[in-house]
Design a protein around this motif. Structure first.
Motif, PDB file in Angstrom:
ATOM      1  N   GLY A   1       8.525   8.037   2.638  1.00 35.07           N
ATOM      2  CA  GLY A   1       7.512   7.040   2.331  1.00 35.07           C
ATOM      3  C   GLY A   1       6.734   7.430   1.089  1.00 35.07           C
ATOM      4  N   VAL A   2       6.313   6.436   0.333  1.00 36.78           N
ATOM      5  CA  VAL A   2       5.544   6.659  -0.891  1.00 36.78           C
ATOM      6  C   VAL A   2       4.241   5.887  -0.803  1.00 36.78           C
ATOM      7  N   TYR A   3       3.127   6.557  -1.090  1.00 39.63           N
ATOM      8  CA  TYR A   3       1.831   5.871  -1.148  1.00 39.63           C
ATOM      9  C   TYR A   3       1.608   5.362  -2.569  1.00 39.63           C
ATOM     10  N   CYS A   4       1.022   4.184  -2.702  1.00 40.55           N
ATOM     11  CA  CYS A   4       0.936   3.502  -3.992  1.00 40.55           C
ATOM     12  C   CYS A   4       0.281   4.325  -5.098  1.00 40.55           C
TER      13      CYS A   4
ATOM     14  N   ASN B   1       2.276   5.232 -10.466  1.00 38.63           N
ATOM     15  CA  ASN B   1       3.274   4.364  -9.821  1.00 38.63           C
ATOM     16  C   ASN B   1       3.187   2.913 -10.279  1.00 38.63           C
ATOM     17  N   MET B   2       2.127   2.573 -11.017  1.00 39.77           N
ATOM     18  CA  MET B   2       1.990   1.220 -11.561  1.00 39.77           C
ATOM     19  C   MET B   2       2.736   1.160 -12.892  1.00 39.77           C
ATOM     20  N   LEU B   3       3.663   0.224 -13.029  1.00 36.11           N
ATOM     21  CA  LEU B   3       4.633   0.247 -14.115  1.00 36.11           C
ATOM     22  C   LEU B   3       4.215  -0.514 -15.373  1.00 36.11           C
ATOM     23  N   THR B   4       3.095  -1.234 -15.333  1.00 39.00           N
ATOM     24  CA  THR B   4       2.660  -2.011 -16.494  1.00 39.00           C
ATOM     25  C   THR B   4       1.209  -1.695 -16.833  1.00 39.00           C
TER      26      THR B   4
ATOM     27  N   ASN C   1       0.851  -1.196   0.000  1.00 40.48           N
ATOM     28  CA  ASN C   1       0.000   0.000   0.000  1.00 40.48           C
ATOM     29  C   ASN C   1       0.885   1.245   0.000  1.00 40.48           C
ATOM     30  N   ASP C   2       2.035   1.105   0.655  1.00 42.21           N
ATOM     31  CA  ASP C   2       3.053   2.148   0.612  1.00 42.21           C
ATOM     32  C   ASP C   2       4.417   1.493   0.802  1.00 42.21           C
ATOM     33  N   TRP C   3       5.444   2.222   0.551  1.00 43.48           N
ATOM     34  CA  TRP C   3       6.806   1.710   0.705  1.00 43.48           C
ATOM     35  C   TRP C   3       7.760   2.873   0.945  1.00 43.48           C
TER      36      TRP C   3
END
Length: 555
Positions: free
Chosen positions: A121-124, A146-149, A111-113
């Motif tokens: 921190g980064v939220y998805c 942030n989704m790479l595909t 959900n975050d990283w």
């Protein structure tokens, strides 16, 4: 001269006969494909947040004929469907279902990283380059960047030259944005601060008029006025533990976590609380019906796609646990909502004209205190306590202060700059941390993510960690807790592990070109997008690692 004409005549005659014979004997080519590719008018994907696979059958005898029972009896169920990666969280699940990919490839590792480059921190779904549309809060600063595909919804848009409409709907922004993909016409989510459905400028500059009118109703208030009591007499909830047990969390303003839950406390004041009741699912599916009607989904020349996520199940599950009366009542009410939704699709789009599938982003563990009460394995673990211990040991031995910056998604992130500045041996530091972690009673194992191939852990678990590891976004060490142990409080429960209670999810298709049936062959969450691609005769998403469910596609 006469001889020349004679020979010419003979040659011409032979050529004519030869051509005639060829024409007579040459097989006629017959196309085995229809003039137009056959596709449904509408696809509806429903992700039920935190739905364990066994919920399909745990409450089966109490379900109506038109809800979950209809789905099971008229649909095709891949009974042994698993999440192939770890950790198992909401954003990862939604992204992986629709990309047919895994966090290692699609980049949604939680959900975050923590981002080592920006040291934050980064939220998805965060995106500060966009603005909120539909309210004056920051809840709309979101997009799928942030989704790479690509997703299966993106591929449908591409396959129809963007004639297909794609809309995502969920109480959670990530449950709407990630399934809808990069090229969606719209993604809508619920703003708990205002009680309105909103979006971001990534999709549009202004809400459509039908949604502006809908937001004026403030439907949450009407459900708050109902309070939350059990749908049936409370003594009939025999698949649950008692109503007041020590592992259930109390809602704000409540004295005990028991029925009836006094929702009138929140009317006009705390719209966020609707998410933690089964009415959150009702509102979501009602909004989905309105979107179908207002956007004419399933009425055009190309196949449309509505991606819906019911999130209230997750909020209720976290607070009360999977053996609570609250979760049983939530699924019985969702069953009723599903029946109404299916009936609406039958009427509006036409039975047989839509393809519906249901899955989940993850399951959930039983509450540790529930396990303890029943003499079963389980317990709590303190992540922050272990980090403090490790940082002290590392500073004493290697003179690196706060070597571990943070812990996210069962991973420790180290301060590489601090280690380098101290001229310390990073491999030795990691080994110290791993060996110390292994001594913790709650820890099953710990591994170096940069040396995973050489770790001696079961292959299935190693593969799950590998699929969840993204080189640019993941941490340095991954730790595995024992079965039914997790970092949390004394009430409620959570998810995130590789274990079947978190990773075994439902996968059921119903409707267009689906014959009733089931398979117990092992399939994975990533196979859903691949199956849809095969059924629709379109390209798989760009990072897809799944394979079609052949028992379904070969019907």
């Amino acid at each position: 001269m006469r001889r020349f004409y004679f020979l010419f005549t003979i040659l011409a005659l032979l050529c004519t006969l030869s051509m005639a014979q060829e024409k007579k004997t040459k097989p006629k080519l017959i196309s085995t494909f229809p003039a137009n590719v056959n596709r449904p008018k509408l696809i509806v994907g429903l992700v039920v947040d935190q739905m364990r696979w066994d919920y399909l059958y745990r409450y089966y005898s109490r379900y109506s004929n038109g809800g979950f029972k209809r789905l099971i009896n008229e649909g095709f169920s891949a009974e042994n469907t698993f999440i192939p990666y770890t950790p198992t969280y909401t954003a990862c699940g939604h992204a992986s279902i629709y990309t047919g990919s895994v966090p290692a490839i699609n980049g949604i590792i939680g959900n975050d990283w923590y981002d080592p480059q920006s040291k934050r921190g980064v939220y998805c779904a965060e995106d500060t380059s966009v603005t909120t549309v539909g309210s004056n809060t920051k809840a709309g600063l979101m997009s799928p960047k942030n989704m790479l595909t690509t997703t299966i919804t993106d591929e449908l848009r591409l396959a129809t030259n963007f004639k297909s409409k794609v809309i995502g709907i969920s109480l959670k922004d990530r449950g709407s944005i990630l399934p809808a993909g990069h090229s969606a016409n719209a993604a809508y989510w619920y703003d708990g601060q205002t009680g309105d459905w909103i979006t971001s400028s990534y999709y549009m500059k202004k809400l459509p008029a039908w949604l502006e009118d809908y937001n004026k109703i403030k439907l949450a208030n009407k459900f708050f006025d109902k309070n939350w009591n059990t749908l049936y007499p409370i003594e009939t909830y025999t698949q649950s533990t008692a109503d007041n047990v020590r592992y259930e969390g109390k809602a704000r303003g409540e004295e005990t976590p028991t029925f009836p839950h006094p929702l009138k406390l929140y009317a006009g004041k705390n719209y966020e609380m609707i998410k933690s009741t089964p009415y959150g699912n009702t509102i979501t599916l009602d909004f989905a019906k309105l979107a179908i009607l207002s956007e004419d989904l399933g009425q055009g020349s190309a196949t449309d796609f509505l991606a819906v996520s019911c999130s209230a199940t997750d909020y209720v599950g976290h607070q009360y646990g999977p053996n609570s009366i609250e979760i049983e009542d939530t699924y019985l009410r969702l069953d009723k909502d599903l029946e109404e939704f299916f009936n609406y699709l039958d009427t509006k789009v036409g039975k047989g004209n839509y393809l519906f599938f249901l899955s989940a982003d993850h399951g959930v563990a039983h509450a540790p205190t529930f396990m303890e009460d029943n003499k079963l394995p389980g317990g709590l673990y303190s992540d922050s306590k272990v980090i403090k211990t490790l940082n002290t040991l590392i500073e004493e031995k290697y003179n690196v202060k706060k070597a571990i910056v943070t812990s996210k998604n069962s991973q420790f992130y180290f301060d590489h700059d601090a280690v380098k500045a101290a001229n310390a041996d990073f491999t030795a530091i990691k080994n110290l941390a791993i060996e110390t972690l292994k001594k913790e009673d709650e820890v099953f194992d710990a591994v170096d993510l940069n040396n995973l191939a050489n770790e001696t852990i079961p292959e299935q678990i190693k593969k799950a960690i590998t699929y969840g590891y993204n080189a640019k976004r993941s941490g340095d060490i991954y730790y595995l807790l024992k079965s039914n142990y997790f970092d949390g409080g004394k009430t409620g429960t959570t998810h995130g592990s590789w274990n079947p209670y978190d990773a075994h999810i439902p996968c059921v298709f119903m409707g267009w070109n689906v014959k009733p049936g089931k398979t117990n062959k092992t399939y994975y969450m990533t196979d859903i997008a691949a199956t849809l691609a095969a059924m629709l005769h379109i390209q798989m998403p760009s990072g897809c690692v799944g394979a079609p469910i052949t028992e379904l596609t070969h019907q």
